[in-house]
Design an enzyme around this catalytic site. Structure first.
Site, PDB file in Angstrom:
ATOM      1  N   HIS A  17      -7.222   6.744   1.756  1.00  0.00           N
ATOM      2  CA  HIS A  17      -7.227   5.341   2.209  1.00  0.00           C
ATOM      3  C   HIS A  17      -8.112   5.190   3.446  1.00  0.00           C
ATOM      4  O   HIS A  17      -8.902   4.253   3.544  1.00  0.00           O
ATOM      5  CB  HIS A  17      -5.814   4.887   2.602  1.00  0.00           C
ATOM      6  CG  HIS A  17      -4.824   4.764   1.483  1.00  0.00           C
ATOM      7  ND1 HIS A  17      -3.556   5.297   1.556  1.00  0.00           N
ATOM      8  CD2 HIS A  17      -4.907   4.131   0.288  1.00  0.00           C
ATOM      9  CE1 HIS A  17      -2.894   5.013   0.443  1.00  0.00           C
ATOM     10  NE2 HIS A  17      -3.690   4.307  -0.342  1.00  0.00           N
ATOM     11  N   LYS A  41       8.514  -1.262  -5.799  1.00  0.00           N
ATOM     12  CA  LYS A  41       8.907   0.121  -5.470  1.00  0.00           C
ATOM     13  C   LYS A  41       9.660   0.108  -4.132  1.00  0.00           C
ATOM     14  O   LYS A  41       9.285  -0.631  -3.225  1.00  0.00           O
ATOM     15  CB  LYS A  41       7.669   1.007  -5.280  1.00  0.00           C
ATOM     16  CG  LYS A  41       6.651   0.980  -6.381  1.00  0.00           C
ATOM     17  CD  LYS A  41       5.378   1.723  -5.924  1.00  0.00           C
ATOM     18  CE  LYS A  41       4.137   1.280  -6.655  1.00  0.00           C
ATOM     19  NZ  LYS A  41       2.886   1.704  -6.010  1.00  0.00           N
ATOM     20  N   ARG A  90     -10.152   6.386  -7.795  1.00  0.00           N
ATOM     21  CA  ARG A  90     -10.156   7.845  -7.712  1.00  0.00           C
ATOM     22  C   ARG A  90     -10.660   8.481  -8.998  1.00  0.00           C
ATOM     23  O   ARG A  90     -11.442   9.414  -8.985  1.00  0.00           O
ATOM     24  CB  ARG A  90      -8.744   8.367  -7.424  1.00  0.00           C
ATOM     25  CG  ARG A  90      -8.315   8.206  -5.994  1.00  0.00           C
ATOM     26  CD  ARG A  90      -6.856   8.430  -5.853  1.00  0.00           C
ATOM     27  NE  ARG A  90      -6.140   7.495  -6.702  1.00  0.00           N
ATOM     28  CZ  ARG A  90      -4.839   7.252  -6.631  1.00  0.00           C
ATOM     29  NH1 ARG A  90      -4.099   7.913  -5.782  1.00  0.00           N
ATOM     30  NH2 ARG A  90      -4.273   6.364  -7.426  1.00  0.00           N
ATOM     31  N   SER A 128      -0.404   8.546  -2.188  1.00  0.00           N
ATOM     32  CA  SER A 128       0.803   8.492  -1.354  1.00  0.00           C
ATOM     33  C   SER A 128       1.960   9.159  -2.096  1.00  0.00           C
ATOM     34  O   SER A 128       2.766   9.883  -1.497  1.00  0.00           O
ATOM     35  CB  SER A 128       1.164   7.042  -1.040  1.00  0.00           C
ATOM     36  OG  SER A 128       0.119   6.421  -0.351  1.00  0.00           O
TER      37      SER A 128
HETATM   38  O1  PNS Z   1      -1.345   0.685  -3.120  1.00  0.00           O
HETATM   39  P1  PNS Z   1      -1.000   0.029  -4.421  1.00  0.00           P
HETATM   40  O2  PNS Z   1       0.497   0.070  -4.662  1.00  0.00           O
HETATM   41  O3  PNS Z   1      -1.801   0.557  -5.572  1.00  0.00           O
HETATM   42  O4  PNS Z   1      -1.409  -1.524  -4.233  1.00  0.00           O
HETATM   43  C1  PNS Z   1      -1.161  -2.464  -5.252  1.00  0.00           C
HETATM   44  C2  PNS Z   1      -1.374  -3.891  -4.722  1.00  0.00           C
HETATM   45  C3  PNS Z   1      -0.545  -4.132  -3.485  1.00  0.00           C
HETATM   46  C4  PNS Z   1      -2.834  -4.089  -4.381  1.00  0.00           C
HETATM   47  C5  PNS Z   1      -0.987  -4.873  -5.867  1.00  0.00           C
HETATM   48  O5  PNS Z   1       0.270  -4.532  -6.352  1.00  0.00           O
HETATM   49  C6  PNS Z   1      -0.992  -6.319  -5.402  1.00  0.00           C
HETATM   50  O6  PNS Z   1      -2.023  -6.898  -5.176  1.00  0.00           O
HETATM   51  N1  PNS Z   1       0.227  -6.871  -5.257  1.00  0.00           N
HETATM   52  C7  PNS Z   1       0.421  -8.215  -4.748  1.00  0.00           C
HETATM   53  C8  PNS Z   1       0.783  -9.136  -5.902  1.00  0.00           C
HETATM   54  C9  PNS Z   1      -0.450  -9.558  -6.648  1.00  0.00           C
HETATM   55  O7  PNS Z   1      -1.394 -10.091  -6.090  1.00  0.00           O
HETATM   56  N2  PNS Z   1      -0.479  -9.314  -7.974  1.00  0.00           N
HETATM   57  C10 PNS Z   1      -1.591  -9.724  -8.803  1.00  0.00           C
HETATM   58  C11 PNS Z   1      -2.561  -8.617  -9.022  1.00  0.00           C
HETATM   59  S1  PNS Z   1      -2.164  -7.840 -10.536  1.00  0.00           S
END
Ligand code: PNS
Length: 170
Positions: A17, A41, A90, A128
């Site tokens: 990150h 989660k 990745r 993570s």
């Molecule tokens: O680090 P992560 O868990 O891969 O991040 C995922 C994240 C936070 C980017 C994604 O879950 C997100 O954008 N969540 C907020 C809700 C949202 O905007 N959902 C629509 C996109 S599918």
């Protein structure tokens, strides 16, 4: 002024990150690292802890701001006046989910585009989740998270393990 938002769970922030943060910050005027509050989660670290950890490891990058948010990433990006959402890729296994997310975000808000960064090969295997897994067995996580966070991650894992064993009586 070009602003980008890098949303994620960051539970905890990893060296991968941090590499993306440094590279993305070098391309825009302001990079907002956005910690998602209401993830399905259950996080190891609270939202405040995750924000603080990221602040602690990005102090050397002047155009990085760290915030938490709830709701949709694109809505948060719009609030920040951001043109871009940053994500790291990745491996091929990330691609399907990331593409779907980028396309969904684009359909919700065409003004905000997703910028993908190819993860540095040195960090390609790091996540993570893997960090927490290794740490929970006492393995060496010094290659996974920035040095100043290593002890904090071990302590948090140990404290969760103590709570769990208290609850189960084992
Ligand atoms: O680090 P992560 O868990 O891969 O991040 C995922 C994240 C936070 C980017 C994604 O879950 C997100 O954008 N969540 C907020 C809700 C949202 O905007 N959902 C629509 C996109 S599918």
């Amino acid at each position: 002024m070009a602003t980008a938002v890098y949303p994620g769970s960051f539970d905890p922030v990893t060296k991968g990150h941090l590499d993306i943060i440094e590279r993305a910050a070098s391309l825009v005027d302001e990079l907002v690292v956005a910690v998602l509050k209401n993830n399905a989660k259950t996080p190891l670290f609270s939202e405040e802890e995750r924000v603080k950890m990221i602040k602690d490891v990005t102090g050397h990058i002047p155009n990085v701001r760290v915030e938490s948010f709830s709701g949709l990433s694109v809505e948060f990006a719009k609030q920040c006046g951001a043109k871009f959402i940053v994500r790291g890729l990745r491996a091929v296994t990330d691609f399907e989910y990331e593409l779907q997310m980028a396309q969904t975000n684009r359909s919700l808000c065409p003004e905000v585009d997703t910028l993908f960064f190819a993860t540095d090969l040195n960090y390609a295997y790091i996540s993570s989740t893997i960090t927490k897994e290794i740490g929970s067995y006492g393995g060496d996580i010094s290659g996974f998270v920035p040095e100043q966070l290593v002890d904090q991650v071990y302590e948090k894992i140990a404290s969760r393990q103590r709570n769990e064993s208290r609850q189960t009586g084992k």
